[in-house]
Motif scaffolding. Structure first.
Motif, short mmCIF file in Angstrom:
data_model
loop_
_atom_site.label_atom_id
_atom_site.label_comp_id
_atom_site.label_asym_id
_atom_site.label_seq_id
_atom_site.Cartn_x
_atom_site.Cartn_y
_atom_site.Cartn_z
N ASN A 137 0.83 -1.21 0.00
CA ASN A 137 0.00 0.00 0.00
C ASN A 137 0.86 1.26 0.00
O ASN A 137 0.55 2.23 -0.69
N VAL B 227 -4.10 5.58 -1.47
CA VAL B 227 -3.86 4.20 -1.88
C VAL B 227 -4.90 3.84 -2.94
O VAL B 227 -6.05 4.24 -2.85
N ASP C 236 -5.92 0.43 -5.90
CA ASP C 236 -5.70 -1.01 -6.10
C ASP C 236 -4.73 -1.31 -7.23
O ASP C 236 -3.83 -2.13 -7.10
N ARG D 280 -4.72 -3.59 -0.84
CA ARG D 280 -5.93 -2.84 -1.20
C ARG D 280 -6.96 -3.75 -1.86
O ARG D 280 -8.15 -3.62 -1.59
N GLN E 271 -8.73 -5.55 0.85
CA GLN E 271 -9.67 -4.65 1.52
C GLN E 271 -10.94 -4.48 0.68
O GLN E 271 -12.05 -4.50 1.20
#
Length: 119
Positions: free
Chosen positions: A51, A67, A69, A109, A112
């Motif tokens: 990240n 941040v 992806d 990411r 997440q």
């Protein structure tokens, strides 16, 4: 059939790279180039980054201090619908491949987002 060389590098230590993901990425790159009817041998570089690293890249190249992806860095810009008549000038003389560019992927990411958006 054209050949695609996909270099996959793991430059992070936070998330274990799942087994088979390198092959999946190679197959995805191949499928996209077939779908787009790209007629030449090509190469693509994909890097898994942290990240912190993707945030730094996003800040430097997109002036966004956040941040994300995935970031992509095309080797050259083409106007949609106006592809070059010849790709010879784009080919790497050592490999004969057209270098399409680089991608950076934050597995942190992506994980997440998978939790946020579900399967």
């Amino acid at each position: 059939m054209m050949r695609v060389k996909v270099m996959v590098k793991n430059n992070q230590k936070t998330i274990k790279v799942p087994v088979g993901i390198r092959m999946l990425i190679r197959r995805c790159c191949q499928a996209v180039l077939v779908m787009e009817q790209f007629p030449h041998d090509a190469e693509v570089s994909v890097s898994f980054v942290s990240n912190a690293e993707i945030r730094n890249l996003n800040r430097i190249y997109r002036k966004k201090d956040s941040v994300t992806d995935v970031l992509s860095f095309p080797m050259f810009e083409l106007t949609p619908g106006k592809l070059p008549a010849s790709w010879e000038s784009y080919k790497d003389p050592d490999t004969g491949l057209v270098p399409l560019g680089d991608m950076a992927i934050s597995l942190e990411r992506a994980k997440q987002q998978a939790a946020e958006f579900g399967p």
